[in-house]
Every structure is written in structure tokens, then in C-alpha cells.
Design a protein around this motif. Sequence first.
Motif, PDB file in Angstrom:
ATOM      1  N   LEU A  10     -13.706  -3.316  33.837  1.00  0.00           N
ATOM      2  CA  LEU A  10     -14.683  -4.362  34.148  1.00  0.00           C
ATOM      3  C   LEU A  10     -14.364  -5.641  33.376  1.00  0.00           C
ATOM      4  CD1 LEU A  10     -17.434  -4.653  35.739  1.00  0.00           C
ATOM      5  CD2 LEU A  10     -18.526  -4.303  33.533  1.00  0.00           C
ATOM      6  N   ILE A  11     -13.983  -5.499  32.103  1.00  0.00           N
ATOM      7  CA  ILE A  11     -13.652  -6.660  31.272  1.00  0.00           C
ATOM      8  C   ILE A  11     -12.405  -7.361  31.788  1.00  0.00           C
ATOM      9  CG2 ILE A  11     -12.917  -7.379  28.953  1.00  0.00           C
ATOM     10  CD1 ILE A  11     -14.674  -5.127  27.839  1.00  0.00           C
ATOM     11  N   THR A  12     -11.435  -6.601  32.247  1.00  0.00           N
ATOM     12  CA  THR A  12     -10.151  -7.165  32.669  1.00  0.00           C
ATOM     13  C   THR A  12     -10.044  -7.310  34.190  1.00  0.00           C
ATOM     14  OG1 THR A  12      -9.120  -4.966  32.746  1.00  0.00           O
ATOM     15  CG2 THR A  12      -9.007  -6.164  30.653  1.00  0.00           C
ATOM     16  N   GLU A  30     -10.400  -8.518  38.189  1.00  0.00           N
ATOM     17  CA  GLU A  30     -10.042  -9.740  38.909  1.00  0.00           C
ATOM     18  C   GLU A  30     -11.229 -10.378  39.626  1.00  0.00           C
ATOM     19  OE1 GLU A  30      -7.156 -11.383  39.131  1.00  0.00           O
ATOM     20  OE2 GLU A  30      -6.151 -10.028  37.747  1.00  0.00           O
ATOM     21  N   ALA A  31     -12.259  -9.590  39.908  1.00  0.00           N
ATOM     22  CA  ALA A  31     -13.338 -10.086  40.766  1.00  0.00           C
ATOM     23  C   ALA A  31     -14.158 -11.181  40.096  1.00  0.00           C
ATOM     24  CB  ALA A  31     -14.239  -8.933  41.181  1.00  0.00           C
ATOM     25  N   ARG A  32     -14.608 -10.917  38.877  1.00  0.00           N
ATOM     26  CA  ARG A  32     -15.439 -11.897  38.174  1.00  0.00           C
ATOM     27  C   ARG A  32     -15.425 -11.580  36.689  1.00  0.00           C
ATOM     28  NH1 ARG A  32     -20.505  -9.864  36.687  1.00  0.00           N
ATOM     29  NH2 ARG A  32     -21.305 -11.992  36.510  1.00  0.00           N
ATOM     30  N   PHE A  33     -15.769 -12.578  35.899  1.00  0.00           N
ATOM     31  CA  PHE A  33     -15.939 -12.336  34.469  1.00  0.00           C
ATOM     32  C   PHE A  33     -17.255 -11.588  34.249  1.00  0.00           C
ATOM     33  CE2 PHE A  33     -13.144 -16.132  34.272  1.00  0.00           C
ATOM     34  CZ  PHE A  33     -12.131 -15.575  33.498  1.00  0.00           C
ATOM     35  N   PRO A  34     -17.293 -10.660  33.296  1.00  0.00           N
ATOM     36  CA  PRO A  34     -18.522  -9.895  33.062  1.00  0.00           C
ATOM     37  C   PRO A  34     -19.574 -10.626  32.227  1.00  0.00           C
ATOM     38  CG  PRO A  34     -16.797  -9.127  31.593  1.00  0.00           C
ATOM     39  CD  PRO A  34     -16.162 -10.160  32.478  1.00  0.00           C
ATOM     40  N   VAL A  35     -19.370 -11.930  31.981  1.00  0.00           N
ATOM     41  CA  VAL A  35     -20.338 -12.700  31.200  1.00  0.00           C
ATOM     42  C   VAL A  35     -21.709 -12.631  31.879  1.00  0.00           C
ATOM     43  CG1 VAL A  35     -20.959 -15.007  30.386  1.00  0.00           C
ATOM     44  CG2 VAL A  35     -18.573 -14.230  30.269  1.00  0.00           C
ATOM     45  N   GLY A  36     -22.724 -12.270  31.105  1.00  0.00           N
ATOM     46  CA  GLY A  36     -24.079 -12.157  31.647  1.00  0.00           C
ATOM     47  C   GLY A  36     -24.435 -10.764  32.114  1.00  0.00           C
TER      48      GLY A  36
END
Length: 489
Positions: free
Chosen positions: A465-467, A469-475
Motif C-alpha cells: 500500500l505504501i509503495t 502505484e494507484a495513490r499515495f496512502p496519505v490520509g
Amino acid sequence: MAPDTPVIVGIGESIDRPFAIASAKEPLTLMAEAVRAADADAGVGLLGQVDALDVVSIVSWRYADVAASLCAELDIAPRTRAFHEVGGESPIGLLHEAALRIARGESKVALVCGAEAQHSAARAKREGEMPPWTPFARDAPSPLRGADIVHPLALRHGLSTPTQVYPLFEMASAAAWGQSPEEARAESGTLWARYAKAAAENPRTWMRKAPTAHEIVTPSEANRLIAWPYTKLMVANPAVNQGAAVIVTSLEVARAAGIPDQRMIHILGGAAASEPRDFLARDGFAGSPAQDAVLAAASALAPGGFDALELYSCFPCVPKMARRSLGLGPDVEPSVTGGLTFFGGPLSNYMLHAACAMVRVLRGGGTGLLYGQGEFVTKHHALVLSREPGVPIAPGYSVQAAADARRGPVPELVEPEPGPATLESATVLYQRDGSVDRGVVVLRTLEGARTLATVPSEDSETLALITGEARFPVGLIGTINDQGQWSPQ
């Protein structure tokens, strides 16, 4: 122009690629070579008139009094001499201070110099061989390290070096700009390829090959991951043997010595400000109020814009943030030197090499910006140089009040406790063989406090999840367990 107008009149650099430790040059020798080259560049023999010497921090070798040793080597006797602390922005600050002393009439000819021989020092340690250098001064104070200044909570979670901390700014800033991970990585690759091209065209560079954007951001056996998303080709390379020197004097002294006006580069002024030293005591990781204030003040000194730039480049997030602070587009040409990855990152001394490169460019005309920063996006200093004179240099340069006014509230820092927490930024740390060491996440509790947690190497789902490609996990909301580990809900 006032006779005490400060001008750069001499630049010099040195580089050493020894075949054996026995023939390797120590930092003192590299520095002396660079100084003599700067004196030759000035062309009028100013070295004997140097009345102020500033030596940039040296980490690769420890001297009892390197400034005194350099004076003896060069047979000079400046009234003042000083050896300075670690800091990527420090050469810019030292040049700025030298210019101000000249403008105040306190100095006539100032010398700023530095050198590192980390490549040879590290090789000597690996091979168990003591290089034939000035005896290592074990009693001299050791240089400041990241572990000396980070919060104990950060230290416990393995966040104590730049390679471990800057990725937090990378993820948070890219997410704030609305980029996808793929877009952020592409911007980094394109930008870093421009640094690589500038380095390949610089005969004083350490790395002569210019890799492509794809090669820079793509992990491989020769380009291992260091800390997500940074590969080896995306981080500073301190394993170099390089030296640099700059001579600053007054317009009056330069003209009396017979230096042509077209060889002089004017120091128009600049600005400096800092963030809280503890990177966990910031209002966020998506930018730097101090950087914004410094670059805004520097831009005001060049209303017509800059013809050449040197944006500090220890990690991609720094120049990406800087070019946005300057209001520049993605087509920016960020360097006249080549960057700390490709030209070489001689620890605190890179920006002195950048000053040399900028002077060479500006002797052909134009105005340039030198921007350096130190520690963990902490200390910022910018200096504006020009072939043409400007208004008299301002007596001060701190814009700390403007930086502080831009800063938002800083969250309370707390120990991790079991319960829900939202991801603020994250990275994944890798071992030398490319395997995952652990993930580290910066979190916000339901009460808004900041804390840290880990993601174990066996939690492949959260690491993906952290790495991803879809989106940054911020939030993203998750949960801290009783072992201080975080996973998404």
C-alpha cells in the motif's frame, strides 16, 4: 558603485581519483590545490592579501586545526580564520558573510574553501590501511550527525539519516500537489536527468556518465532501493574526493589589482531562515515555510528573473519544492553544476563547487541563484550573483520572521499507543541486498497529535500500500497495535 562593493574574483576546484590509498590526497591537500587554482583564476596574486579565511566543515578526516594547517601550507596570515559546522547551506552563508564584511570595510580579501576525501577515507577503512595524511586528530570534536539532533522517538524508529528522513517530505509534498506516485517518480526522474546532463558536461564532475530518467528511478542490481521511493541514483553521493575555493574582494581592491570588470561577479545579497531542528516539530512535511520565505526574498533581488539556477539536490523533493516556491514550471533547468548525485556530494561543500560553476556561467552575462539547504530541510540560505552590479548589498539577510509567519500550528508529539491513527507520510527502508528492512509511518491520532509506528517486513499488504502505484496512502486511516505497528483498517 561604492569602492567596498563585494565581488567574486577567483574560483578554483580540485579532484582526486587515486589508484591506491598510498597516493590519495587528503582534504587539506585538495583544499590547498583549489585555493591556488582560485588565486590563478583571479590572475593577480591576491592570495598573500587574504585577511579572512573560512573553512567549510570537513567530515572525512579530522584535523586539530585545519585552518591553521592550511595557512601554513599556503604561507598566508589572515587576521581571522575559522572552521565551521556541518551544513549543506553553509558555503552560501560563508560567502554572504564574507561579502558583508567587505561591504562594511572589515575585510579586503576573503577566502572561503573546503574539501572532502570521503572516497579515499572509506576505501582506506575497508582495506584496513591508514592513508599517509596528517595524523587523524582523535581529540578534535566529531562532526554533528543526524542521530545527534533527531528526537529520541525518531531515533528508535530508525529515522536518523537524510536517506531515511527526506522520503517523508517526498511523499507528503507529492500528495499535496495532487500527484500520483507514478507522476511524482516521473518528475523526479526527469529533474534528476537534467542534473546528470549538467554533470556530464562539467569536466570537474565525479560521475561522468549521464543516466536516463528511466534508469535513475528504476530499481536494479546496480541501482538498489535505499528508502522508498529513492534509489541509489536519487540520493547524494558523498564518496568523492573534491575541493573548492572562492576569493571575494572589494571592487576597489579588484580594480587596483587590474582585474577586468568582466571577470568580476557581484554578490547582490540573499536571505536565510530555518525550520525547527527536530523534523518531527514541523507543521507538516509537504513544504517548508523557511524555504518559501528565503526564495521569495531572493527573487525580489532579481525582478527580471534568473538566467541560471543551482537548486540544492541532495534528494529530489528539495528542488521539486524549490521550483514551486520560485513559481517555475516543470521545464526548469535546475543546475549549472550537476547535483550531489552526479557531480558529487562532498558533504557540506557542494554549494561551494556550485558557486564556482555559477561564476563561470555568469562571466558570460546574466543573474544567477545559489540555493542551499542543510540537515532535514532545516537550514536554508540563498545568494544572488550577477555579472552586473545592483543596489548596495543589504546589511542583514535573515527572513526568519517571515518564515515563522508562514508556519502553521505544530502538532503535539506523543508516544505511539494502540488505537486508530491517520497516515501523514511514510517510507520503506531497505537493506543492502534489496530486501525490506521495515516500513516507518508518521501518523496523526484522533486528537491531532503526531506519532510514529512501524510496518514489519512480513506485512507485505501494508508495504504494498505504501509503495503502490494507484495513490499515495496519505490520509489513510489505520490502527496501531500494542507492538507499535500500524496497518490500514
